[in-house]
Design a protein around this motif. Structure first.
Motif, PDB file in Angstrom:
ATOM      1  N   ARG A   1      -5.162   9.582   2.752  1.00  0.00           N
ATOM      2  CA  ARG A   1      -5.509  10.595   3.210  1.00  0.00           C
ATOM      3  C   ARG A   1      -7.511  10.257   2.421  1.00  0.00           C
ATOM      4  N   ASP A   2      -6.891   9.751   1.138  1.00  0.00           N
ATOM      5  CA  ASP A   2      -7.934  10.045   0.332  1.00  0.00           C
ATOM      6  C   ASP A   2      -8.836   8.154  -0.079  1.00  0.00           C
ATOM      7  N   ALA A   3     -10.347   7.972  -0.277  1.00  0.00           N
ATOM      8  CA  ALA A   3     -10.173   6.249  -0.775  1.00  0.00           C
ATOM      9  C   ALA A   3      -9.728   6.153  -2.472  1.00  0.00           C
ATOM     10  N   SER A   4      -9.328   7.562  -2.907  1.00  0.00           N
ATOM     11  CA  SER A   4      -8.952   6.779  -4.264  1.00  0.00           C
ATOM     12  C   SER A   4      -7.267   6.553  -4.290  1.00  0.00           C
ATOM     13  N   GLU A   5      -6.824   6.697  -3.312  1.00  0.00           N
ATOM     14  CA  GLU A   5      -5.116   6.257  -2.980  1.00  0.00           C
ATOM     15  C   GLU A   5      -5.346   5.068  -2.724  1.00  0.00           C
ATOM     16  N   LEU A   6      -6.592   4.240  -2.773  1.00  0.00           N
ATOM     17  CA  LEU A   6      -6.003   2.989  -2.452  1.00  0.00           C
ATOM     18  C   LEU A   6      -5.491   2.189  -3.415  1.00  0.00           C
ATOM     19  N   LYS A   7      -5.025   1.509  -2.908  1.00  0.00           N
ATOM     20  CA  LYS A   7      -3.917   0.179  -4.676  1.00  0.00           C
ATOM     21  C   LYS A   7      -4.347  -1.090  -4.562  1.00  0.00           C
ATOM     22  N   PRO A   8      -4.220  -1.822  -5.883  1.00  0.00           N
ATOM     23  CA  PRO A   8      -5.357  -2.834  -5.895  1.00  0.00           C
ATOM     24  C   PRO A   8      -4.607  -3.881  -5.496  1.00  0.00           C
ATOM     25  N   ASN A   9      -2.617  -3.464  -4.911  1.00  0.00           N
ATOM     26  CA  ASN A   9      -1.810  -4.288  -4.175  1.00  0.00           C
ATOM     27  C   ASN A   9      -2.978  -4.589  -3.145  1.00  0.00           C
ATOM     28  N   LEU A  10      -3.473  -3.970  -2.413  1.00  0.00           N
ATOM     29  CA  LEU A  10      -3.857  -4.270  -0.838  1.00  0.00           C
ATOM     30  C   LEU A  10      -4.429  -5.916  -0.553  1.00  0.00           C
ATOM     31  N   VAL A  11      -4.912  -6.396  -1.827  1.00  0.00           N
ATOM     32  CA  VAL A  11      -5.463  -7.814  -1.750  1.00  0.00           C
ATOM     33  C   VAL A  11      -4.422  -8.903  -2.420  1.00  0.00           C
ATOM     34  N   GLU A  12      -3.202  -8.121  -3.149  1.00  0.00           N
ATOM     35  CA  GLU A  12      -2.113  -9.241  -3.847  1.00  0.00           C
ATOM     36  C   GLU A  12      -1.759 -10.170  -2.300  1.00  0.00           C
ATOM     37  N   PRO A  13      -1.582 -11.246  -2.348  1.00  0.00           N
ATOM     38  CA  PRO A  13      -0.741 -11.909  -1.361  1.00  0.00           C
ATOM     39  C   PRO A  13      -0.042 -11.029  -0.741  1.00  0.00           C
ATOM     40  N   CYS A  14       1.489 -11.122  -1.504  1.00  0.00           N
ATOM     41  CA  CYS A  14       2.855 -10.925  -0.837  1.00  0.00           C
ATOM     42  C   CYS A  14       2.847  -9.867  -0.271  1.00  0.00           C
ATOM     43  N   ALA A  15       2.151  -8.425  -1.321  1.00  0.00           N
ATOM     44  CA  ALA A  15       2.031  -7.290  -0.498  1.00  0.00           C
ATOM     45  C   ALA A  15       0.799  -7.322   0.415  1.00  0.00           C
ATOM     46  N   ASN A  16       0.072  -7.989   0.572  1.00  0.00           N
ATOM     47  CA  ASN A  16      -0.920  -7.313   1.303  1.00  0.00           C
ATOM     48  C   ASN A  16      -0.392  -8.550   3.339  1.00  0.00           C
ATOM     49  N   LEU A  17       0.992  -9.600   2.740  1.00  0.00           N
ATOM     50  CA  LEU A  17       1.437  -9.611   3.703  1.00  0.00           C
ATOM     51  C   LEU A  17       2.658  -9.285   4.334  1.00  0.00           C
ATOM     52  N   ARG A  18       3.357  -8.285   3.526  1.00  0.00           N
ATOM     53  CA  ARG A  18       4.604  -6.880   3.971  1.00  0.00           C
ATOM     54  C   ARG A  18       3.822  -6.058   4.415  1.00  0.00           C
ATOM     55  N   VAL A  19       3.082  -5.303   4.623  1.00  0.00           N
ATOM     56  CA  VAL A  19       2.431  -3.841   5.007  1.00  0.00           C
ATOM     57  C   VAL A  19       1.500  -4.618   6.031  1.00  0.00           C
ATOM     58  N   GLY A  20       0.927  -6.336   6.514  1.00  0.00           N
ATOM     59  CA  GLY A  20       0.073  -6.753   7.698  1.00  0.00           C
ATOM     60  C   GLY A  20       1.085  -6.598   8.431  1.00  0.00           C
ATOM     61  N   THR A  21       2.398  -7.762   8.118  1.00  0.00           N
ATOM     62  CA  THR A  21       3.222  -8.662   8.995  1.00  0.00           C
ATOM     63  C   THR A  21       3.948  -6.889   9.403  1.00  0.00           C
ATOM     64  N   ALA A  22       4.727  -5.576   8.413  1.00  0.00           N
ATOM     65  CA  ALA A  22       5.009  -4.928   9.097  1.00  0.00           C
ATOM     66  C   ALA A  22       4.578  -3.805  10.247  1.00  0.00           C
ATOM     67  N   MET A  23       2.990  -4.035   9.801  1.00  0.00           N
ATOM     68  CA  MET A  23       1.883  -3.170  10.711  1.00  0.00           C
ATOM     69  C   MET A  23       2.254  -4.337  12.328  1.00  0.00           C
ATOM     70  N   PHE A  24       1.873  -5.014  12.260  1.00  0.00           N
ATOM     71  CA  PHE A  24       1.642  -6.253  13.214  1.00  0.00           C
ATOM     72  C   PHE A  24       3.166  -5.843  14.484  1.00  0.00           C
ATOM     73  N   ALA A  25       4.310  -5.779  12.966  1.00  0.00           N
ATOM     74  CA  ALA A  25       5.914  -5.966  13.928  1.00  0.00           C
ATOM     75  C   ALA A  25       6.043  -4.539  14.590  1.00  0.00           C
ATOM     76  N   LYS A  26       5.092  -3.550  14.274  1.00  0.00           N
ATOM     77  CA  LYS A  26       5.219  -2.460  14.866  1.00  0.00           C
ATOM     78  C   LYS A  26       4.773  -3.002  16.259  1.00  0.00           C
ATOM     79  N   ILE A  27       3.205  -2.993  16.251  1.00  0.00           N
ATOM     80  CA  ILE A  27       2.391  -3.201  17.127  1.00  0.00           C
ATOM     81  C   ILE A  27       3.028  -4.125  18.574  1.00  0.00           C
ATOM     82  N   LEU A  28       3.898  -4.744  17.718  1.00  0.00           N
ATOM     83  CA  LEU A  28       4.063  -5.877  18.281  1.00  0.00           C
ATOM     84  C   LEU A  28       5.809  -4.666  19.512  1.00  0.00           C
ATOM     85  N   ARG A  29       6.460  -4.828  19.134  1.00  0.00           N
ATOM     86  CA  ARG A  29       7.232  -3.479  19.833  1.00  0.00           C
ATOM     87  C   ARG A  29       6.371  -2.382  20.389  1.00  0.00           C
ATOM     88  N   ILE A  30       5.809  -1.776  20.276  1.00  0.00           N
ATOM     89  CA  ILE A  30       4.399  -0.798  21.071  1.00  0.00           C
ATOM     90  C   ILE A  30       3.993  -1.498  22.458  1.00  0.00           C
TER      91      ILE A  30
END
Length: 202
Positions: free
Chosen positions: A82-111
């Motif tokens: 909801r706000d930029a202050s909620e953004l966390k440093p793990n956005l650019v951490e390789p494992c965390a980024n891969l986790r959220v990115g692939t989870a989102m892509f999996a959802k898009i694939l399902r759509i």
């Protein structure tokens, strides 16, 4: 090329490793601190971040004013926040980024798979994959925002183990202009010549 151990440990388990690799090859960046920014369909140059803190500062300053993509998967920063202050440093951490990115892509694939009628035939998968990649890059599929869309839930059952041979040669750069403006310009133009293939192949 992504490290197999990173894929195994961090990627969404519903996607086969070969699909994860292809997804990151198609949309991602080898640099975990990579930031790509677009506003009004134009690419904005940003200083290269040397640390995660610097990257987060750049992201926080620009989310809300531009489309900001970050990290290995070029995940759209600000989705679900909801706000930029909620953004966390793990956005650019390789494992965390891969986790959220692939989870989102999996959802898009399902759509996309559901839109195709959930086919069981592997031959259809390259087209589904291409459409899902296009949706990831543009943020839309069939006029709906894929990042905010509800997850249809069913697993993507058709996933080849190997490489998907795709005909799509669409790059992120080619997607800068929205399709609607390209169509509206078509009426104003007489003869149209497709120059997109020139210089693309070596």
């Amino acid at each position: 090329m992504l490290d197999a151990a990173l894929i195994k440990e961090c990627a969404d388990s519903s996607l086969k490793p070969a699909i994860v690799e292809q997804f990151v090859d198609a949309v991602g960046s080898p640099d975990p601190l990579a930031i790509t920014m677009k506003s009004g369909g134009r690419l904005i140059l940003v200083p290269k971040a040397k640390t995660a803190d610097t990257a987060l500062e750049i992201i926080r300053q620009n989310v809300g004013h531009a489309v900001v993509r970050v990290g290995l998967t070029q995940f759209p920063a600000g989705v679900g926040a909801r706000d930029a202050s909620e953004l966390k440093p793990n956005l650019v951490e390789p494992c965390a980024n891969l986790r959220v990115g692939t989870a989102m892509f999996a959802k898009i694939l399902r759509i996309v798979t559901k839109w195709y009628g959930s086919p069981k035939n592997e031959e259809v998968f390259p087209q589904i994959f291409d459409d899902a990649v296009y949706a990831w890059k543009t943020g839309e599929f069939e006029g709906e925002s894929v990042f905010q869309a509800e997850d249809p839930g069913a697993a993507v059952t058709v996933q080849p183990n190997g490489v998907v041979h795709s005909d799509a040669s669409t790059t992120a750069e080619q997607l800068v202009e929205p399709a609607a403006s390209a169509q509206s310009n078509a009426q104003d133009t007489g003869i149209r010549i497709d120059l997109s293939r020139i210089g693309g192949q070596h």
